[in-house]
Design a protein around this motif. Structure first.
Motif, short mmCIF file in Angstrom:
data_model
loop_
_atom_site.label_atom_id
_atom_site.label_comp_id
_atom_site.label_asym_id
_atom_site.label_seq_id
_atom_site.Cartn_x
_atom_site.Cartn_y
_atom_site.Cartn_z
N ALA A 138 0.96 -1.19 0.14
CA ALA A 138 -0.04 -0.06 0.11
C ALA A 138 0.88 1.46 0.07
O ALA A 138 0.44 2.41 -0.40
N VAL A 139 2.20 1.21 0.48
CA VAL A 139 2.76 2.38 0.79
C VAL A 139 4.08 2.60 -0.21
O VAL A 139 4.78 3.45 -0.15
N ARG A 140 4.67 1.23 -0.58
CA ARG A 140 5.83 1.00 -1.29
C ARG A 140 5.93 2.31 -2.24
O ARG A 140 6.79 2.95 -2.61
N PRO A 141 4.87 2.31 -3.49
CA PRO A 141 4.98 3.60 -4.48
C PRO A 141 5.39 4.65 -4.02
O PRO A 141 5.94 5.55 -4.51
N ALA A 142 4.33 5.05 -2.81
CA ALA A 142 4.35 6.47 -2.49
C ALA A 142 5.87 6.66 -1.80
O ALA A 142 6.50 7.82 -2.12
N ILE A 143 6.35 5.65 -1.31
CA ILE A 143 7.59 5.96 -0.23
C ILE A 143 8.81 6.14 -1.30
O ILE A 143 9.54 7.09 -1.19
N THR A 144 8.74 5.34 -2.40
CA THR A 144 9.74 5.29 -3.45
C THR A 144 9.67 6.64 -3.95
O THR A 144 10.67 7.25 -4.22
N ARG A 145 8.49 6.97 -4.31
CA ARG A 145 8.34 8.44 -5.05
C ARG A 145 8.99 9.50 -3.92
O ARG A 145 9.45 10.53 -4.43
N LEU A 146 8.83 9.33 -2.71
CA LEU A 146 9.13 10.35 -1.97
C LEU A 146 10.66 10.34 -1.47
O LEU A 146 11.34 11.36 -0.94
N LEU A 147 11.33 9.28 -1.43
CA LEU A 147 12.62 9.11 -0.89
C LEU A 147 13.59 10.10 -1.43
O LEU A 147 14.61 10.62 -0.53
N PRO A 148 13.63 10.76 -2.57
CA PRO A 148 14.55 11.64 -3.03
C PRO A 148 14.30 12.82 -2.15
O PRO A 148 15.26 13.68 -1.90
N HIS A 149 13.16 13.19 -1.56
CA HIS A 149 12.91 14.34 -0.63
C HIS A 149 13.40 14.03 0.68
O HIS A 149 13.63 15.02 1.66
N VAL A 150 13.84 12.76 1.22
CA VAL A 150 13.72 12.42 2.66
C VAL A 150 15.45 12.57 3.06
O VAL A 150 16.43 12.25 2.12
N THR A 151 15.63 13.39 3.95
CA THR A 151 17.00 13.82 4.33
C THR A 151 17.17 14.19 5.86
O THR A 151 16.01 14.03 6.60
N ASN A 152 18.38 14.19 6.41
CA ASN A 152 18.31 14.47 7.60
C ASN A 152 18.42 16.21 7.55
O ASN A 152 19.41 16.86 7.24
N VAL A 153 17.29 16.57 7.83
CA VAL A 153 17.02 18.20 7.85
C VAL A 153 17.69 19.16 9.07
O VAL A 153 17.78 20.26 8.69
N ILE A 154 18.21 18.40 10.08
CA ILE A 154 18.58 19.60 11.08
C ILE A 154 20.03 20.22 10.68
O ILE A 154 19.89 21.39 10.82
N PRO A 155 20.81 19.56 9.86
CA PRO A 155 22.20 20.33 9.50
C PRO A 155 21.64 21.44 8.59
O PRO A 155 22.18 22.77 8.69
N THR A 156 20.68 21.32 7.76
CA THR A 156 20.07 22.32 6.63
C THR A 156 19.39 23.43 7.62
O THR A 156 19.89 24.51 7.31
N LEU A 157 18.69 23.17 8.61
CA LEU A 157 18.02 24.29 9.39
C LEU A 157 19.04 24.93 10.01
O LEU A 157 18.97 26.22 10.11
N HIS A 158 20.15 24.30 10.60
CA HIS A 158 20.90 25.08 11.43
C HIS A 158 22.09 25.87 10.60
O HIS A 158 22.22 26.94 11.11
N ALA A 159 22.32 25.18 9.34
CA ALA A 159 23.03 26.05 8.41
C ALA A 159 22.27 27.43 8.22
O ALA A 159 22.92 28.54 8.02
N ALA A 160 21.11 27.29 7.82
CA ALA A 160 20.26 28.40 7.40
C ALA A 160 20.19 29.57 8.46
O ALA A 160 20.30 30.80 8.34
N TRP A 161 20.20 29.16 9.87
CA TRP A 161 19.91 29.87 10.79
C TRP A 161 21.40 30.41 10.87
O TRP A 161 21.40 31.86 11.22
N LYS A 162 22.42 29.96 11.03
CA LYS A 162 23.87 30.51 11.00
C LYS A 162 24.06 31.53 10.04
O LYS A 162 24.69 32.49 10.28
#
Ligand code: GDP
Ligand code: IMO
Ligand code: MG
Length: 424
Positions: free
Chosen positions: A188-212
């Motif tokens: 039920a979820v495989r096609p959707a998750i496969t479609r979304l995986l390119p968006h999936v990342t560790n966002v914490i460093p991105t947010l902190h870099a933007a803040w700094k």
């Protein structure tokens, strides 16, 4: 200035429109809690967009949107939402929308469990959106949830679903509902998750870099303060911290990174779903519904409507640390000759300035009103504070006095341009 935008009532305050408006001067727009129980409406250039999981900032080009770890993410729902946005001409590329790999995933059994719990509660039901939000957060707290990171390796996901289903199926069977096999869940979820995986990342460093770097990050709260699992009308609440702190725990950006908290409230009160609402009023509900207003953006349910309640706003202003109020749908009151404001509750003959904690006291709370004259004028064309009728200014000034926060924005129509910046 990093800013959090929170709903101060029971949701649907018009947060989406305010976020959209402020996105122009932001670099990143992030969600830190809730899921696709949210429905945020934005009307831009004559087109209506309804966002559920995707931050409202997506409507602007060259802005980064982030779905943080605190969000519960329905992969199928998110894919449908992305498709609708793309059909409306909005690009949702993996560069534009980042999803935290720590976000918990809403799976088909969560939606079934949500419906089963509601059915079992009968007349005491919460009136949830049936999006599986509560069961997904419950699994997270029970440490049996699946996060997006777990889906990078399907074998790992399979093992975790096996463990979870052992108990979930027992419960579903007890309610006479269909059970699931691990393969069914994965299929039920495989096609959707496969479609979304390119968006999936560790966002914490991105947010902190933007803040700094001094970029501006905007947090888009979902639901409202009275639906907060700690501060709301428990148990008639949602399952996350909808108040300002949820932005930090739900994203990894610490509280001291957030300098401004904009609390969004309607010029009156609405609620969808069950639970106490002291200022609920049939006449006001009929007035809005007759104008085609106050139907839910997610479920289409008619919202319960009532007078402005400053008792609950007083608490919301405190727990969110509201620095600015955005008062929306002021135009909704244009045709009312007398306006009531609830200034305190009477609970068992005692006056209360703050909302009670116990269910019994909430049931007993009756509003103590003060009345103000309406303005009986069309406010939708006003573009500045001074263009608002004197009685509208008086109403907003009284709100500030009663809740202890200044009005910095006024919404006088659903369009982007119908937002007044108050410079006093
Ligand atoms: P959210 O969940 O807080 O983003 O709010 P919703 O989008 O669920 O509900 C708010 C509704 O009010 C939407 O239909 C908006 O288009 C509409 N809206 C927002 N601000 C205003 C306003 O100032 N005036 C009017 N008339 N409608 C508004
Ligand atoms: P936005 O972000 C209004 C309500 C539901 C129900 C309770 C629990 O558009 O303001 P849930 O599905 O979360 O377990 O339901 O919370 N609710 C909302 N009401 N606006 C929302 O979101 C809501 N999200 C949940 O109606 O009473
Ligand atoms: Mg909404």
């Amino acid at each position: 200035m990093n800013t959090t935008i929170c709903g101060l009532q029971w949701g649907d305050e018009g947060k989406g429109k305010i976020v959209d408006y402020l996105t122009e001067s932001a670099d990143i727009v992030a969600r830190g809690q809730g899921g696709n129980n949210a429905g945020h409406t934005v009307i831009a250039n004559g087109t209506k967009y309804v966002l559920h999981l995707v931050p409202s900032g997506i409507l602007w080009e060259n802005k980064t949107c982030v779905i943080g770890n605190g969000v519960v993410m329905d992969p199928v729902g998110l894919c449908q939402e992305i498709q609708t946005l793309e059909e409306q001409g909005i690009s949702v590329s993996p560069q534009k929308l980042l999803i935290s790999d720590r976000a918990h995933v809403v799976l088909p059994y969560h939606r079934e469990l949500d419906a089963a719990r509601e059915a079992a509660l009968g007349k005491n039901k919460i009136g949830t959106t049936k999006r599986g939000i509560g069961p997904t957060y419950a699994d997270k707290a029970n440490r049996i949830g699946l996060r997006l990171a777990d889906f990078r390796d399907e074998e790992e996901a399979r093992e975790l679903i096996d463990i979870r289903l052992a108990e979930a199926n027992e419960l579903l069977e007890r309610h006479g509902l269909p059970t699931f096999t691990t393969d069914e869940v994965l299929d039920a979820v495989r096609p959707a998750i496969t479609r979304l995986l390119p968006h999936v990342t560790n966002v914490i460093p991105t947010l902190h870099a933007a803040w700094k770097e001094g970029q501006t990050i905007l947090f888009e709260g979902a639901q409202g303060s009275l639906l907060d699992i700690d501060f709301g009308t428990y148990p008639f609440v949602t399952s996350s911290n909808t108040t300002a702190g949820g932005a930090s725990t739900g994203s990894g950006l610490p509280p001291n990174a957030i300098e401004r908290v904009i609390g969004v409230c309607k010029a009156y009160t609405t609620r969808v779903g069950s639970g106490p609402m002291p200022t609920e009023n049939e006449d006001i509900s009929a007035y809005f519904h007759a104008r085609g207003m106050e139907f839910g953006a997610t479920t289409g349910r008619a919202r319960r409507c009532g007078w402005l309640d400053t008792v609950l706003l007083r608490l919301a202003v405190m727990v969110n640390g509201v620095t600015d109020l955005a008062v929306t749908i002021l135009d909704g009151l244009d045709e009312r000759d007398v306006l009531k404001i609830c200034v305190a509750y009477d609970i068992g003959g005692e006056r209360h300035e703050f909302p009670p904690s116990s269910r019994k006291d909430w049931e007993k709370a009756t509003p103590i009103y003060e009345e103000m004259p309406g303005w009986l004028e069309d406010t939708t064309k006003a573009r500045s504070w001074s263009e608002l009728p004197q009685n509208a200014q008086n109403y907003l000034n009284r709100l500030t006095e009663l809740v202890g926060a200044p009005v910095s924005f006024v919404g006088n129509g659903p369009e982007r341009e119908q937002t007044i910046i108050v410079e006093k």
